[in-house]
Design an enzyme around this catalytic site. Structure first.
Site, PDB file in Angstrom:
ATOM      1  N   HIS A   1       0.830  -1.217   0.000  1.00 50.67           N
ATOM      2  CA  HIS A   1       0.000   0.000   0.000  1.00 50.67           C
ATOM      3  C   HIS A   1       0.859   1.259   0.000  1.00 50.67           C
ATOM      4  O   HIS A   1       1.864   1.354   0.696  1.00 50.67           O
ATOM      5  CB  HIS A   1      -1.020  -0.019   1.138  1.00 50.67           C
ATOM      6  CG  HIS A   1      -0.481   0.128   2.530  1.00 50.67           C
ATOM      7  ND1 HIS A   1      -0.240   1.357   3.097  1.00 50.67           N
ATOM      8  CD2 HIS A   1      -0.179  -0.781   3.475  1.00 50.67           C
ATOM      9  CE1 HIS A   1       0.189   1.182   4.343  1.00 50.67           C
ATOM     10  NE2 HIS A   1       0.247  -0.104   4.596  1.00 50.67           N
TER      11      HIS A   1
ATOM     12  N   GLU B   1      -5.182   1.559   2.291  1.00 54.74           N
ATOM     13  CA  GLU B   1      -5.077   0.394   3.191  1.00 54.74           C
ATOM     14  C   GLU B   1      -5.352   0.801   4.628  1.00 54.74           C
ATOM     15  O   GLU B   1      -6.031   0.099   5.379  1.00 54.74           O
ATOM     16  CB  GLU B   1      -3.676  -0.238   3.078  1.00 54.74           C
ATOM     17  CG  GLU B   1      -3.534  -1.575   3.804  1.00 54.74           C
ATOM     18  CD  GLU B   1      -3.087  -1.477   5.262  1.00 54.74           C
ATOM     19  OE1 GLU B   1      -3.066  -2.517   5.937  1.00 54.74           O
ATOM     20  OE2 GLU B   1      -2.781  -0.372   5.740  1.00 54.74           O
TER      21      GLU B   1
HETATM   22 ZN   LIG Z   1       0.767  -0.763   6.608  1.00 57.48          ZN
END
Ligand SMILES: [Zn+2]
Length: 350
Positions: free
Chosen positions: A66, A207
């Site tokens: 992410h 995320e």
């Molecule tokens: Zn992370």
């Protein structure tokens, strides 16, 4: 595989500002960096950057990391020009006191300081008390009118701290969660040559606020197997008992057995450990009672994707003095490369 990681890329990545949902600067940097190495590259509707490297087997491996970091979102500038904010992602407000921040506005970046009442006018009781986020403010150093003109609700900020190498191959910086995962994945795209799998390197968004980018990317790719590269807590510090460390800094790549969102299928867990043992990759097993990462969304996509989180142990996670080890980073890189290059011998559950 003989490939030397270029840590100057990690230094650049940690210096970029990319709070969840505002990852564009990180994405732009990666597009330029990886264009010469990609067989295909596109950005999806949510902002995930998907880079494909063609493989030899016809099977698909999704590797994700992410791009977003935790940070602050401004919601109000008061009559004296102090900006108030909410948190984006899981930040402990205690780590924000007396810190510099970089406020991102439509007309560029402003430096700000999260102010604190001086010790001279606080009581003993004040000093022993943790401040809530509503009590914190950003001092922009500007007259009130000017502050209101330049900063508005919806502007956002990241913590300000320079990248530094220290100690025994350690790195401290802001946003190592998860620019170090992004760094490993970018290096993997640069290093891989004719891998076993068709590799889909996915630099995901959002995320930190609920594995959102990974969910849509996984649906689109429909992979045979997936590995998610992310940081995890290394709580090997004073006042924590050894059984609660989660991972130990410098003890190698973390292979997830279980966390709050996933349980790695046994065949995949064993295959990854076997690669480590065969190729002298330093490893440790990650058993995390709390927390999760993109693997939580990826493994539940469509009819299910066998997925494992590969973790880089990180002290002081979600603060601006996160600490990682170069050695752990190199071991995660080697494990992910070997898995993509050679295959994992996927098998169905029986
Ligand atoms: Zn992370």
């Amino acid at each position: 595989m003989d490939y030397k990681l270029d840590f100057s890329i990690l230094k650049t990545l940690t210096g970029l500002a990319g709070v969840s949902g505002r990852e564009h600067d990180v994405r732009a940097y990666l597009k330029t960096l990886l264009a010469p190495y990609a067989d295909e590259m596109h950005t999806d509707a949510l902002g995930n950057l998907i880079v494909r490297k063609k493989g030899t087997s016809g099977k698909k491996m999704m590797l994700c990391a992410h791009m977003d970091e935790v940070g602050l979102m401004i919601h109000y500038v008061d009559d004296r020009g102090f900006a108030r904010f909410t948190l984006v992602g899981g930040i402990d407000p205690r780590t924000l006191v007396a810190q510099r921040v970089r406020v991102q506005t439509r007309n560029g970046e402003l430096l700000g300081v999260i102010g604190v009442k001086p010790a001279h006018i606080t009581t003993e009781a004040d000093r022993g008390r943790a401040l809530g986020v509503k009590e914190l403010f950003i001092d922009l150093g500007l007259p009130a009118e000017e502050a209101k003109k330049r900063v508005e609700a919806g502007d956002w900020a990241v913590l300000d701290r320079e990248y530094a190498e220290f100690g025994d191959e350690r790195i401290s910086a802001k946003a190592l969660d998860n620019r170090v995962g992004v760094f490993v994945l970018a290096e993997l795209v640069r290093a891989l040559k004719q891998p076993f799998y068709d590799v889909y390197a996915v630099f995901t968004v959002q995320e930190e606020v609920g594995l959102r980018g990974a969910q849509t990317a996984a649906y689109g790719i429909d992979a045979d197997v997936a590995l998610c590269l992310d940081t995890t807590g290394a709580a090997d510090i004073p006042s924590v008992a050894p059984q609660d460390y989660i991972t130990v800094l410098g003890a190698g790549a973390g292979i997830t057995a279980i966390d709050a969102r996933t349980i790695t299928p046994l065949w995949l867990f064993e295959a990854l450990k076997q690669i480590c043992d065969q190729y002298n990759v330093l490893r440790q097993v990650r058993v995390a009672p709390r927390g999760g990462n993109d693997a939580g969304a990826v493994h539940l996509s469509k009819t299910g994707v066998p997925t494992c989180g590969l973790s880089i142990p990180t002290r002081n996670i979600h603060s601006n003095v996160e600490v990682i080890s170069k050695r752990d980073t190199e071991n995660v890189f080697r494990l992910a490369c070997l898995a993509a290059q050679q295959g994992l011998g996927e098998c169905a559950q029986d």
